[in-house]
Design a protein around this motif. Structure first.
Motif, PDB file in Angstrom:
ATOM      1  N   VAL A  23       0.866  -1.172   0.000  1.00  0.00           N
ATOM      2  CA  VAL A  23       0.000   0.000   0.000  1.00  0.00           C
ATOM      3  C   VAL A  23       0.905   1.225   0.000  1.00  0.00           C
ATOM      4  CG1 VAL A  23      -1.708   1.312   1.315  1.00  0.00           C
ATOM      5  CG2 VAL A  23      -1.831  -1.173   1.270  1.00  0.00           C
ATOM      6  N   VAL A  24       0.549   2.211  -0.810  1.00  0.00           N
ATOM      7  CA  VAL A  24       1.287   3.462  -0.847  1.00  0.00           C
ATOM      8  C   VAL A  24       0.334   4.575  -0.434  1.00  0.00           C
ATOM      9  CG1 VAL A  24       2.561   5.106  -2.279  1.00  0.00           C
ATOM     10  CG2 VAL A  24       2.767   2.661  -2.719  1.00  0.00           C
ATOM     11  N   LEU A  25       0.797   5.415   0.487  1.00  0.00           N
ATOM     12  CA  LEU A  25       0.046   6.593   0.901  1.00  0.00           C
ATOM     13  C   LEU A  25       0.711   7.810   0.287  1.00  0.00           C
ATOM     14  CD1 LEU A  25      -1.947   8.278   2.615  1.00  0.00           C
ATOM     15  CD2 LEU A  25      -0.282   8.132   4.479  1.00  0.00           C
ATOM     16  N   ASP A  26      -0.071   8.596  -0.420  1.00  0.00           N
ATOM     17  CA  ASP A  26       0.391   9.885  -0.931  1.00  0.00           C
ATOM     18  C   ASP A  26       0.033  10.912   0.135  1.00  0.00           C
ATOM     19  OD1 ASP A  26       0.854  12.288  -2.184  1.00  0.00           O
ATOM     20  OD2 ASP A  26      -0.664  12.006  -3.737  1.00  0.00           O
ATOM     21  N   SER A  36      -0.146  -4.518  -6.308  1.00  0.00           N
ATOM     22  CA  SER A  36      -0.124  -5.976  -6.419  1.00  0.00           C
ATOM     23  C   SER A  36       1.254  -6.499  -6.022  1.00  0.00           C
ATOM     24  CB  SER A  36      -0.416  -6.385  -7.865  1.00  0.00           C
ATOM     25  OG  SER A  36       0.663  -5.981  -8.696  1.00  0.00           O
ATOM     26  N   ARG A  37       1.364  -7.795  -5.984  1.00  0.00           N
ATOM     27  CA  ARG A  37       2.652  -8.439  -5.680  1.00  0.00           C
ATOM     28  C   ARG A  37       3.729  -7.970  -6.650  1.00  0.00           C
ATOM     29  NH1 ARG A  37       4.121 -14.611  -6.950  1.00  0.00           N
ATOM     30  NH2 ARG A  37       6.204 -14.641  -6.066  1.00  0.00           N
ATOM     31  N   PHE A  41       6.967  -5.584  -5.881  1.00  0.00           N
ATOM     32  CA  PHE A  41       8.313  -6.029  -6.238  1.00  0.00           C
ATOM     33  C   PHE A  41       9.041  -4.928  -7.013  1.00  0.00           C
ATOM     34  CE2 PHE A  41      11.162  -7.877  -9.386  1.00  0.00           C
ATOM     35  CZ  PHE A  41      11.990  -8.662  -8.596  1.00  0.00           C
ATOM     36  N   LEU A  42       8.352  -4.326  -7.974  1.00  0.00           N
ATOM     37  CA  LEU A  42       8.959  -3.260  -8.768  1.00  0.00           C
ATOM     38  C   LEU A  42       9.236  -2.027  -7.914  1.00  0.00           C
ATOM     39  CD1 LEU A  42       6.920  -3.699 -12.059  1.00  0.00           C
ATOM     40  CD2 LEU A  42       9.364  -4.167 -11.720  1.00  0.00           C
ATOM     41  N   TRP A  43       8.342  -1.718  -6.981  1.00  0.00           N
ATOM     42  CA  TRP A  43       8.558  -0.595  -6.063  1.00  0.00           C
ATOM     43  C   TRP A  43       9.889  -0.793  -5.325  1.00  0.00           C
ATOM     44  CZ3 TRP A  43       5.588   3.813  -5.208  1.00  0.00           C
ATOM     45  CH2 TRP A  43       5.926   4.566  -4.092  1.00  0.00           C
ATOM     46  N   ALA A  44      10.118  -2.009  -4.847  1.00  0.00           N
ATOM     47  CA  ALA A  44      11.369  -2.315  -4.144  1.00  0.00           C
ATOM     48  C   ALA A  44      12.575  -2.153  -5.082  1.00  0.00           C
ATOM     49  CB  ALA A  44      11.320  -3.722  -3.563  1.00  0.00           C
TER      50      ALA A  44
END
Length: 93
Positions: A23-26, A36-37, A41-44
């Protein structure tokens, strides 16, 4: 839209891992976005070094998908996160 070579996580984006998803909070807009999973993964990957090309390579290796699919998935996610100002395009180091 031409994808940037590197991106960084916006200072106003706070990420939390929940199982395989995220979850990302702006904090500017006060909105939550579920990832999603694969997106988590891409966020990391973006958090690690910001290289879009490296993220594509890691996606192919980790999820055993073809490169064209990985490129399309990364393009869609990067464009979406840039539009929401959760990612920032930056010059390569």
């Amino acid at each position: 839209m031409t994808l940037p070579r590197t991106v960084s996580i916006a200072e106003t984006a706070i990420f939390s891992q929940i199982a395989d998803d995220g979850v990302v909070l702006d904090i500017n807009g006060g909105k939550y976005y579920s990832l999603s999973r694969t997106a988590s993964f891409l966020w990391a990957c973006f958090l690690k070094d910001g290289s879009v090309e490296e993220a594509i390579d890691r996606l192919v290796d980790t999820f055993d998908i073809d490169r064209a699919t990985a490129e399309n998935d990364v393009r869609e996610l990067v464009e979406d996160l840039l539009a929401k100002k959760l990612l920032v395009a930056r010059e390569a180091d």
